[in-house]
Design a protein around this motif. Structure first.
Motif, PDB file in Angstrom:
ATOM      1  N   PHE A 271     -12.288  78.256  27.826  1.00  0.00           N
ATOM      2  CA  PHE A 271     -12.734  76.871  27.667  1.00  0.00           C
ATOM      3  C   PHE A 271     -12.985  76.199  29.016  1.00  0.00           C
TER       4      PHE A 271
ATOM      5  N   PHE B 130     -13.941  75.488  18.795  1.00  0.00           N
ATOM      6  CA  PHE B 130     -12.766  74.623  18.739  1.00  0.00           C
ATOM      7  C   PHE B 130     -11.636  75.266  17.954  1.00  0.00           C
TER       8      PHE B 130
ATOM      9  N   VAL C 163     -12.093  68.720  24.615  1.00  0.00           N
ATOM     10  CA  VAL C 163     -11.303  69.942  24.568  1.00  0.00           C
ATOM     11  C   VAL C 163     -11.542  70.837  25.786  1.00  0.00           C
ATOM     12  N   SER C 164     -12.786  70.972  26.220  1.00  0.00           N
ATOM     13  CA  SER C 164     -13.074  71.870  27.349  1.00  0.00           C
ATOM     14  C   SER C 164     -12.416  71.368  28.624  1.00  0.00           C
TER      15      SER C 164
ATOM     16  N   CYS D 259     -12.644  84.718  20.923  1.00  0.00           N
ATOM     17  CA  CYS D 259     -13.020  83.522  21.681  1.00  0.00           C
ATOM     18  C   CYS D 259     -13.877  83.895  22.882  1.00  0.00           C
TER      19      CYS D 259
ATOM     20  N   ASP E 176     -21.750  72.747  21.274  1.00  0.00           N
ATOM     21  CA  ASP E 176     -20.857  73.598  20.496  1.00  0.00           C
ATOM     22  C   ASP E 176     -19.562  72.870  20.133  1.00  0.00           C
ATOM     23  N   THR E 177     -19.100  71.989  20.994  1.00  0.00           N
ATOM     24  CA  THR E 177     -17.897  71.195  20.701  1.00  0.00           C
ATOM     25  C   THR E 177     -18.227  69.707  20.810  1.00  0.00           C
TER      26      THR E 177
ATOM     27  N   GLU F 170     -15.655  67.377  19.595  1.00  0.00           N
ATOM     28  CA  GLU F 170     -14.416  67.372  20.398  1.00  0.00           C
ATOM     29  C   GLU F 170     -14.797  67.514  21.872  1.00  0.00           C
TER      30      GLU F 170
END
Length: 306
Positions: A54, A2, A86-87, A293, A79-80, A83
């Motif tokens: 992402f 993130f 977000v992906s 990233c 992993d997120t 959030e």
């Protein structure tokens, strides 16, 4: 991952926009145009790659993808987990960015095809093409050595000194390949909404760069300023005198042409290019962060397979 989204998609683009908007009118435009366009393009590329990474993660979160490729989709989602949006937001943003890039590229191809017809017309002195047209227009056509197209309407509207300044301005566009900088700015604007604030700024910046280059060629800043003002007046069908000493309040409210004229008439000051390091450093940081990233995404997918 993130934190990569926060830096490459949120913070760095905003920092680049703020830096470019602040510096564009405070540095020599000949240098600033190239460095700022390069910084903007690098930041846009970093943003686009991060969004793509992402987007891949969003697809990897689907159970069907995990079953097909034999990895744990739940591990990827974790992993997120704080959030979860977000992906999928990045997937939507990368699709919008690709669509925007395609639109800009199609418009560029269309404009190039239109302009290419002028390269086949007979030229004066190898570059200048004068066409019979009452409209008051002049522009540079890149490619095949470049052409400067001037209508008879524009030629009739300017005296010899103004006409020479106009040609010097258009030659400057060709010599500095300003069309490439404008195209890069428009492609970058398609990647991130914040970059759209800079499209007109770059149009103005390349015009200022051409103004300064023309003034240096003719060694007469006032002649170029008068030519710009005269061409703008006749192009808009305006009449009357051009005010050559606008106040600060006038300049704050003025359009691009009065600001260009005022900049040419102002004393030429020596300005250090050192502040250009700021947007360049932000763009470089964003690229490095984007590389990490992509590496982190690869590690995440490998771990999900194990």
């Amino acid at each position: 991952m993130f934190d990569h989204f926060v830096w490459s998609v949120v913070i760095c683009p905003v920092l680049v926009v703020v830096a470019i908007r602040y510096l564009a009118d405070r540095l020599r435009p000949e240098i600033a145009a190239t460095v700022l366009a390069t910084s903007l393009t690098a930041a846009a590329a970093a943003c686009l790659v991060t969004l793509a990474a992402f987007a891949v993660k969003a697809l990897a979160e689907l159970p069907a993808a995990g079953s097909l490729l034999r990895f744990s989709a739940g591990y990827v989602r974790a992993d997120t987990a704080r959030e979860p949006w977000v992906s999928w937001l990045c997937l939507a943003m990368v699709l919008a960015a690709l669509a925007g890039i395609a639109r800009v590229w199609r418009a560029h191809r269309r404009d190039t095809a239109y302009a290419r017809r002028f390269t086949t017309l007979p030229a004066v002195d190898g570059r200048l093409v004068v066409i019979e047209d009452d409209r008051v227009e002049a522009f540079a056509v890149p490619g095949a050595g470049g052409r400067i197209v001037v209508t008879t309407g524009m030629r009739a509207a300017l005296d010899d000194a103004q006409y020479a300044a106009l040609l010097a301005h258009e030659r400057a566009h060709l010599a500095a390949h300003h069309h490439r900088l404008v195209l890069l700015a428009r492609l970058s604007a398609a990647v991130h909404p914040a970059f759209r604030l800079l499209t007109r700024k770059f149009d103005y910046l390349v015009e200022r760069a051409a103004d300064e280059r023309a003034a240096a060629e003719l060694d007469d800043r006032r002649a170029v300023a008068v030519a710009i003002g005269a061409a703008a007046l006749v192009s808009d069908g305006g009449h009357g005198s051009l005010r050559m000493t606008p106040s600060r309040e006038d300049l704050r409210r003025a359009g691009a042409v009065p600001r260009r004229v005022a900049s040419l008439l102002a004393p030429r000051r020596t300005r250090s290019p050192l502040p250009l390091v700021v947007p360049a450093a932000v763009a470089a940081f964003s690229l490095a962060w984007t590389a990490e990233c992509v590496y982190d995404l690869g590690e995440l997918l490998l771990a999900a397979q194990r």
